[in-house]
Structures are given as C-alpha cells and as structure tokens.
Design an enzyme around this catalytic site. Sequence first.
Site, mmCIF file in Angstrom:
data_model
loop_
_atom_site.group_PDB
_atom_site.id
_atom_site.type_symbol
_atom_site.label_atom_id
_atom_site.label_comp_id
_atom_site.label_asym_id
_atom_site.label_seq_id
_atom_site.Cartn_x
_atom_site.Cartn_y
_atom_site.Cartn_z
ATOM 1 N N TYR A 135 0.838 -1.190 0.000
ATOM 2 C CA TYR A 135 0.000 0.000 0.000
ATOM 3 C C TYR A 135 0.878 1.246 0.000
ATOM 4 O O TYR A 135 1.734 1.406 0.865
ATOM 5 C CB TYR A 135 -0.926 0.015 1.217
ATOM 6 C CG TYR A 135 -1.875 1.188 1.140
ATOM 7 C CD1 TYR A 135 -2.994 1.119 0.324
ATOM 8 C CD2 TYR A 135 -1.605 2.372 1.807
ATOM 9 C CE1 TYR A 135 -3.841 2.205 0.187
ATOM 10 C CE2 TYR A 135 -2.452 3.462 1.682
ATOM 11 C CZ TYR A 135 -3.565 3.375 0.867
ATOM 12 O OH TYR A 135 -4.389 4.451 0.726
ATOM 13 N N GLN A 197 -10.861 0.975 1.226
ATOM 14 C CA GLN A 197 -11.376 0.184 0.099
ATOM 15 C C GLN A 197 -10.248 -0.592 -0.590
ATOM 16 O O GLN A 197 -10.444 -1.727 -1.034
ATOM 17 C CB GLN A 197 -12.149 1.069 -0.895
ATOM 18 C CG GLN A 197 -11.386 2.237 -1.494
ATOM 19 C CD GLN A 197 -11.465 3.502 -0.643
ATOM 20 O OE1 GLN A 197 -11.673 3.443 0.582
ATOM 21 N NE2 GLN A 197 -11.280 4.642 -1.275
ATOM 22 N N ASN A 220 -3.145 6.238 6.313
ATOM 23 C CA ASN A 220 -3.822 7.118 7.268
ATOM 24 C C ASN A 220 -4.630 6.283 8.252
ATOM 25 O O ASN A 220 -4.591 5.047 8.245
ATOM 26 C CB ASN A 220 -4.689 8.149 6.523
ATOM 27 C CG ASN A 220 -5.842 7.487 5.766
ATOM 28 O OD1 ASN A 220 -6.202 6.335 6.017
ATOM 29 N ND2 ASN A 220 -6.424 8.213 4.833
ATOM 30 N N THR A 243 4.110 9.524 12.229
ATOM 31 C CA THR A 243 5.531 9.299 12.428
ATOM 32 C C THR A 243 6.061 10.094 13.621
ATOM 33 O O THR A 243 5.418 11.017 14.101
ATOM 34 C CB THR A 243 6.261 9.698 11.133
ATOM 35 O OG1 THR A 243 7.635 9.405 11.252
ATOM 36 C CG2 THR A 243 6.068 11.163 10.823
ATOM 37 N N GLN A 265 11.059 15.982 10.557
ATOM 38 C CA GLN A 265 10.020 15.125 11.101
ATOM 39 C C GLN A 265 8.695 15.865 11.164
ATOM 40 O O GLN A 265 7.651 15.337 10.790
ATOM 41 C CB GLN A 265 10.442 14.682 12.506
ATOM 42 C CG GLN A 265 9.627 13.547 13.034
ATOM 43 C CD GLN A 265 9.709 12.356 12.109
ATOM 44 O OE1 GLN A 265 10.727 12.138 11.458
ATOM 45 N NE2 GLN A 265 8.640 11.595 12.011
ATOM 46 N N HIS A 335 11.895 6.640 15.196
ATOM 47 C CA HIS A 335 13.263 7.042 14.832
ATOM 48 C C HIS A 335 13.967 7.559 16.074
ATOM 49 O O HIS A 335 13.434 8.421 16.773
ATOM 50 C CB HIS A 335 13.239 8.175 13.806
ATOM 51 C CG HIS A 335 12.403 7.898 12.609
ATOM 52 N ND1 HIS A 335 11.254 8.610 12.312
ATOM 53 C CD2 HIS A 335 12.538 6.986 11.627
ATOM 54 C CE1 HIS A 335 10.721 8.147 11.193
ATOM 55 N NE2 HIS A 335 11.468 7.152 10.757
ATOM 56 N N ASP A 368 15.085 8.002 5.198
ATOM 57 C CA ASP A 368 13.789 7.938 4.520
ATOM 58 C C ASP A 368 13.923 7.565 3.049
ATOM 59 O O ASP A 368 12.960 7.108 2.439
ATOM 60 C CB ASP A 368 13.079 9.298 4.602
ATOM 61 C CG ASP A 368 12.423 9.507 5.950
ATOM 62 O OD1 ASP A 368 12.264 8.516 6.684
ATOM 63 O OD2 ASP A 368 12.076 10.659 6.265
ATOM 64 N N GLU A 422 -2.485 -34.777 29.743
ATOM 65 C CA GLU A 422 -3.353 -33.752 29.160
ATOM 66 C C GLU A 422 -4.703 -34.345 28.737
ATOM 67 O O GLU A 422 -5.492 -33.665 28.072
ATOM 68 C CB GLU A 422 -2.658 -33.083 27.966
ATOM 69 C CG GLU A 422 -1.418 -32.300 28.368
ATOM 70 C CD GLU A 422 -0.822 -31.485 27.230
ATOM 71 O OE1 GLU A 422 -1.352 -31.552 26.101
ATOM 72 O OE2 GLU A 422 0.172 -30.779 27.481
#
Lengths: 435, 435
Positions: A135, A197, A220, A243, A265, A335, A368, A422
């Site tokens: 993704y 979706q 998100n 982050t 950042q 980080h 990054d 058992e």
Amino acid sequence: MQVLEGDAARAALTRSFNEIPVPDAVLARIRDTFGEALTPEAVVARILDDVRQRGDEALLDWTAKLDGVRPGGLNVGPAEIEAAQVDPTLHEAIRLAIRRVRSFYEQQPAHGFLNHSPEGALGQLVRPLGRVGVYVPGGLAPLISTLIHTAVPAQVAGVQDIVVATPPARDGTVHPAILVAARELGLTQVVRAGGAQAIAALAYGTASVPAVDKIAGPGNLFVVIAKRMVYGQTGIESLPGPTETLVVADDSADPRHVAADLLAQAEHNGAEPVLVSTSRELLLAVQAEIGGQLEALPEPNRSWARDSVLARMKVVLAADLHEALALANLYAPEHLCLLTRDPWSLLGQVTRAGGVFVGEYSMEALGDYVAGPSHVMPTGGTARFMSPVNVRDFQNIISVVGLNASALRQIGPAGAALARAEGLEAHARAIESRL
Amino acid sequence: MQVLEGDAARAALTRSFNEIPVPDAVLARIRDTFGEALTPEAVVARILDDVRQRGDEALLDWTAKLDGVRPGGLNVGPAEIEAAQVDPTLHEAIRLAIRRVRSFYEQQPAHGFLNHSPEGALGQLVRPLGRVGVYVPGGLAPLISTLIHTAVPAQVAGVQDIVVATPPARDGTVHPAILVAARELGLTQVVRAGGAQAIAALAYGTASVPAVDKIAGPGNLFVVIAKRMVYGQTGIESLPGPTETLVVADDSADPRHVAADLLAQAEHNGAEPVLVSTSRELLLAVQAEIGGQLEALPEPNRSWARDSVLARMKVVLAADLHEALALANLYAPEHLCLLTRDPWSLLGQVTRAGGVFVGEYSMEALGDYVAGPSHVMPTGGTARFMSPVNVRDFQNIISVVGLNASALRQIGPAGAALARAEGLEAHARAIESRL
C-alpha cells in the site's frame, strides 16, 4: 516550549496505547461524507463489507465518493507503466534508492536450518509468501520511497507476486514517478485505489485485484483501522501510524542540525518531534533555531511543521545520557537520532526503537530515502513489539520433524506420558502404536 | 465418508476466511450467561473494556462469572509453585520436553548484522522483547506442553520477564503439572485467569498483572477474538484457532498409522482431519481402521474424536503425489504429515504449512510434546502468512544507520531529490544542511 525533567518527562514520554486518536477534522469529514456521526471504525467496517460483497463496483464507488474520481479502469495498463517518465535526476535517484535498499536487505540473515543427526532431522524451512500487497499512501505528492522501501524487502525475501495499490489523483491517474519506480522494480500490477477500500480489495480479492497473503505499508487512520480489521483474513506487517522522531543530543550537537532533523520530522502530518538533551543551553539554542528555520521554509511545509511543533513537540532535559537513553527506550520511538559526542557508545543501551540514526551524517531524512533500511518503521510505541519492515515479514517458517525409529523409542514414552496427563488418549496411542 | 476428487477436492480444501465460525453451543452459552443474544465480539469488547477500567476487580468478577470460581488471589504464590508435585514419570517427561524444545530453538538463526564499510555502518540489531505473556488454555486437563512450547522460544530469544496466565479449576487452583513446568522453566508469575479477561489483563495491565509487550499462545474463540482486539495495543504472535492435520499418504502407508494420526487430531475440540491419498485402497482401509480404533478409545475421547470425524473429516483421492502436495499447499494446514514411500523427496514441494511431519516415526502427536519445534502453529489457513511460534516472535529488529560524511556526499543529493519529489522540503534541507 516547556522543558520537562524527571518524573514529568517520564510521564510525558509514557505512551497511552488505549485509543487511536481521531482528529476533529476527520470526524467532521465523516459527517459531511456520510450524513451521520459515525466512528472511523464504523466507516471502515461499512467499506470492508461493501467491497467484500460487491467487489470492483464497490471499489470504484468508494474511490469516487472518497477520492473524488471514478477511474476508467482499476489497474494501470502496461503501456502506461512503460511510458511513464520523470526527469533524469529523479530517475537516477529512484534507481539509487532501489539499489541501496536491495543491497541492505540482501545482507539480512534469513535462512532456515535442517539438522541431521542420528535421531533423524529437525529444522525450519524458510519460504517466501505467495502474494503480497504493497500500500502506497496518496496525499499531496507521490510517495515513491514508500513503494521502494516496502516492495524491495519483499522481493529480497523471494516473493514473486507483488500488487501495488495507491489512491489515484483527482484526474484518475497515478503519478508517473510511482509508475517509474514500479517499472524499475519489475512490478506489473498497480491498482488505482486507496484507503480502506484498497485494503479490502487486497484482503478479499475482487475481479480486478487478487487477494494477497499479506498487506504491507503505511497509511492514514482509515488504512490502519482497515489493516487491523482484515488481520487474520490476511497478514499485515505492522500498523504504522503518524511518524515520530526522538533526538538525543548532548552539548556537542550542532543546534542547526538538531533543529533541521526535528523540522524534517515535523513536516509530516500528525508527527511528534521529541528532543532529549543533557544540555539546557542546547535546548534553548535548538528552540531558537527551529523558529528561524521554520520561517525560512516555503508553504505549505511551514504550516505543517509549525502545527506539529506547536501541538506535539516535547522537550526534555535529562540528567545524563544514561537517563536520556532510558527515556528513549520508555518512549520506544520510530526514529531515534543520536547526536552526541560518541554516539556509537550509546548503541548498546538502545532496546526499543524502529531505527537508530547514529551521528550527525546519518540524519533520519537520509534514512527515509537512500541509506538502506526500510523507512517503514513501527510508530506509536509499537517498537515495543514490532520491527521495521524487513525480509522476515515476507517469509514464513515451516517446522520440520523427521525423526526415526530409534528416536521414537527414546522419546516416545515421554510424549505418551504427557499426552495422558493432558487427557489426550488418542495422542498417546498414535505414539505407542509405532513403539 | 465421501471421497472427493479433482475440482470437488479443490473446492473442499479452499478456505473461506470470511468468518470465524461460532458454534451454536457458544451462542447458547452467551445467552444463558448474559441474558441477551450478544455476538462473541460484543462479549469480548465488554470484557476488555471492563478489565481496562476496573483492573483486578473486573478480572476476579469475570473469572467468577465465566469460570465459576473467585480465586483468593490472582497470582499463584511462590510457596505453591515451589511445593507443586507430579508423579516422577511425568516430571521427567516435562524435563525432557523442556530440554528438547530448548535445544531445537537454540539452533534457530536469529542474529542481527552490522556491516562496517568505508561509508560507515548499516545493520540490524536484534533485541529480545521486554515482557511476554504466555496464555495456557484451561479445559479439562492441564496443557503442560502449551506452556513449554510457548515459553521456551521466548526464553531462547532472551526474554527476561514471562507472565503465565491460565484459567483456574473450579476449586480456584492451577493444576500442579502446570506449576511444576513453570518451576522447571524458572517462571515465577502464574496468573489464575483465563479467557478474554486474561488477555485484557496482559494487554492493559492491572494491579496484580503487569502489561506485557506481546501475548503468545492458543485459546478458544474468545481468546482469539480478544487477541485480535488488543493487537496494536500489544503484540500477538498469531491467532491459533481449532487445530487441523492433513495427511498425505500413498499406497505404502500403513492404514493403522494413518488412522491413528487422524484420530489423534480428531480428539481435539473442533479439529479438522484431512486425508489425501493417491490410493483408493488406502482410503478405504483407513476408513475401516478409524471405525475400529474409534470404538477402542475410552470416553470422552471417543465422543470428541467421533464428532470431529463426522462433522469435518475430509477424504480426498489425488491423481498423483504432485496433485496431493498442490492440494496440501492450497489448504495450508497447521500440520502436514507425509506418510509415503519417500517422504523427504516431497519436502521441497511444501510451500504452506505450519509443520511438516516426515515419515511414519514422526507422528504429529510426538511433535505436540517432545520432538522439538513448538506445537503452536498457524491454523485455519493462516499458514499462508504466519509461522509456528519461534524465536523471532520474541525479538525485535532495530535498524541502524551510521553513515559518514563521505557517504552523505555520495548519496545525499539523491535523497534530497526524492524528498523534493515527495513535497518534503524540510527533509531535503535536513540533508543539504550537512552537505
């Protein structure tokens, strides 16, 4: 900014894991879109269910509703991937990033073992997953690096089939830089869908999108909730959310660099910059630098960074580096940047972090993109129990038991004794029938 | 039993992942307990929420309500752990199991790397988790082996702090065999609580139970749902549900052994035994053997096994071993038993399984206790993306980036180019400020 110390610092850096925070703007947007005050979980459940039931049509409908465009086809065509172009400097940077991430993960030990002995053989096979979904979040710019930093570890793991999903722009296209990166990676399926979706399509499969064994990549709030909800149906690598960076700096650190790292950042939406220093002078100097560097940033980056600094930045004065590292481990940052006189000497004290950035030339911003390790790292304190995306995420272990008659004679009776303790008589008999 | 072939076999062995099946008896029990028709998810959400709010009191209340006993204290006292005794044969079997599982996991490669080069150093640290919760299901007998097969890999991983949770018997005690195993493992905290309430306590922490970084171990439907729900708050190793075994057998297999292995599986509640053979004669012979061996089992094991065989056993005739292995990979069984003339030659074709049991002396029942690999393996087809419990489950990777000025000059500009393409100006500046 308030400078925190001692118990107040510990309290501020102790995570509350109880809730995923939902910004008011998100709730307002849900009300606008759905005409009722739903929780994000309810929205995601509705989307997952609809995509599971109606497949492609639902995927297109939700993309139209939430991303404002109904793409002509869900998959980007091969001709479009082939034709995509970016300027040569960027193209070369994409190639460099792929090379370096690949070279890093090729060094990761990720092998099984099979130990043959007089009792037979025991071991673990290591197998790549069959099909993985990557993704790539949308937003205002193409997150080229996210595609590279997720797909490459999967490729090194041996995964043959990788499906990319990313939300289309308003005109229904996927940014050419994403397509160039996909082409350089040898990936052939790019799905024009994002959000919950897209996660639903990857988990359940539709006519255009095959179901995958595992979904990797950040997103998100809705993507994170969707990944949690489909987990079990399909694998997920982690739950990367907003982050964060924690910088540990002593009086030797250059305030300009510390400020630059914190602002890099801070320009991420929802980011949490944290500064822990043994030097009050440095804290003050960094705060002044942040003010100046903020002003010099162009919009919209200046507003983004200012929002994060004002809303979430934490500044801590530690008694010594030992306390600074203890606070960092407590916080378990995505980080951790070590900007101290002798940063390597601190590495042994780091127990919880996604990535450690050692010294002034290893700024997190470099990590990054081109340093090597994946930038998809555990956030929100989940570094207590999760790892950055890595080769292991895309391989399974299969245990192997291949014992012989002599081994069975040695250990079979103990197995049968445990089975009876058992209450599992048929287990005991399955062993004893061969003795 | 119907013998399935070809497309019908493929259809029968294709998993539907859409729902966790909920037996009617469970729904009826919920109605009796709560006075309303709740879903298991709603029950678990209620329990999690209550334990999070009220801690120990809620834990005791739910234990009273669901397990029928309100224990005097939540933690078993050190004197009770010290005093626990079992008969010497069982005690020795417990010691043997611990030794063998430990020896197996000590062979698992689980190390990081730090590669120093002229550009600095890049690598991965491997760190044990801080605190792990081990869930040991209750039921009619003490699941000694589950404790061993979960705690030992965590110990080999280097985890220092392990909390065991297991439901108490009706008299409020924990079975001495569990306490003996805990003592032999050097574990000192055993919590008298089970079900979703125990998972809640381990995830959120209470006055008596510390919050853990990861929860491992199998459980019933409520435990699995609770683990899914707390995931993100805390780590979980997998979602082990009802167990299953798929036996691949050719005409060389002994029908008595095949039947014994399938019945050993079948005596677990909700188990799914699957037999795939290239020989119709063997299928018929095994069915006859199952009938005979079932009758010879004592109660209640006979009823349990008969229920699984009647409700869920699948019998498949494969055209050849190649098709048999393809069907096994499609099904992705927790346990795959190879009872063929040359079982090792098939191992390379196995792509999806929790564990492979090679040949007639490696019955799965032996693997449940003393062979070596953990018996906690992925069920329900999740072997597509999950592994048996292993050392990696209890370690995190921390990425290390420690580059020098020369490396920064080499790769910094590409990093800045990518940052600008992603609209992240402060990232580009954090890199360029050091160039």
